[in-house]
Design a protein around this motif. Structure first.
Motif, short mmCIF file in Angstrom:
data_model
loop_
_atom_site.label_atom_id
_atom_site.label_comp_id
_atom_site.label_asym_id
_atom_site.label_seq_id
_atom_site.Cartn_x
_atom_site.Cartn_y
_atom_site.Cartn_z
N TYR A 94 4.86 3.68 -3.34
CA TYR A 94 5.01 2.78 -2.20
C TYR A 94 3.77 2.82 -1.32
O TYR A 94 3.29 1.78 -0.85
N THR A 95 3.24 4.01 -1.08
CA THR A 95 2.05 4.15 -0.26
C THR A 95 0.87 3.41 -0.87
O THR A 95 0.15 2.67 -0.18
N VAL A 96 0.65 3.58 -2.16
CA VAL A 96 -0.45 2.90 -2.84
C VAL A 96 -0.24 1.39 -2.84
O VAL A 96 -1.18 0.62 -2.58
N TYR A 97 0.98 0.94 -3.08
CA TYR A 97 1.27 -0.50 -3.09
C TYR A 97 0.97 -1.12 -1.73
O TYR A 97 0.30 -2.16 -1.65
N ILE B 164 -2.82 -1.19 -0.94
CA ILE B 164 -3.51 -2.27 -1.66
C ILE B 164 -3.12 -3.63 -1.06
O ILE B 164 -3.97 -4.51 -0.91
N SER B 165 -1.85 -3.79 -0.70
CA SER B 165 -1.43 -5.05 -0.07
C SER B 165 -2.10 -5.27 1.27
O SER B 165 -2.36 -6.41 1.66
N SER B 166 -2.37 -4.21 2.00
CA SER B 166 -2.96 -4.36 3.33
C SER B 166 -4.44 -4.74 3.27
O SER B 166 -4.96 -5.29 4.24
N ILE B 167 -5.12 -4.46 2.17
CA ILE B 167 -6.54 -4.80 2.10
C ILE B 167 -6.81 -6.06 1.29
O ILE B 167 -7.96 -6.42 1.09
N SER B 168 -5.76 -6.75 0.86
CA SER B 168 -5.98 -7.99 0.10
C SER B 168 -6.44 -9.08 1.06
O SER B 168 -6.11 -9.09 2.25
#
Length: 130
Positions: free
Chosen positions: A118-121, A124-128
């Motif tokens: 969840y943390t990695v997801y 990655i979603s926050s820097i898209s």
């Protein structure tokens, strides 16, 4: 020759290896003892259960249960140089302990991997750039 004598004789260097120095061993123990629960869950539990008043029973249980059990597990593992399912061969009545250790470790591993995924997801979603 009995199974007990076979389990504790010989050098395990060829199969498992040993720690090369004391610092390596201490760092491995720290990595084993300090996990997500210490960093993420403990402050939440402290706040949720009364702040500093929660620390008194926590420290008591840590001193009288947590540290002795941790020390026992480390000592048995170092002495026998076996995994959790093989170390209890010396006491067949304790075979259930080995299975419980493996199951608990598996459940904690799944739980931590889910949290980390969840943390990695979300990272990655926050820097898209969408």
């Amino acid at each position: 020759m009995s199974d007990k004598k076979k389990m504790f004789e010989g050098d395990e260097n060829e199969q498992r290896g040993n720690w090369s120095n004391h610092i390596e061993y201490i760092l491995a123990l720290l990595g084993y003892a300090v996990g997500l629960g210490n960093v993420w869950r403990f402050p939440y539990l402290t706040f949720d259960h009364g702040g500093a008043a929660f620390l008194i029973p926590y420290v008591i249980m840590l001193v009288f249960a947590g540290l002795p059990l941790f020390y026992m597990e480390v000592c048995i593992g170092q002495y026998s140089s076996c995994g959790p399912t093989q170390v209890w061969r010396c006491a067949p009545a304790c075979k259930g302990i080995a299975l419980a250790q493996v199951m608990a470790s598996s459940c904690v591993g799944i739980y931590y991997n889910t949290i980390i995924s969840y943390t990695v997801y979300y990272f990655i979603s926050s820097i898209s750039w969408e």
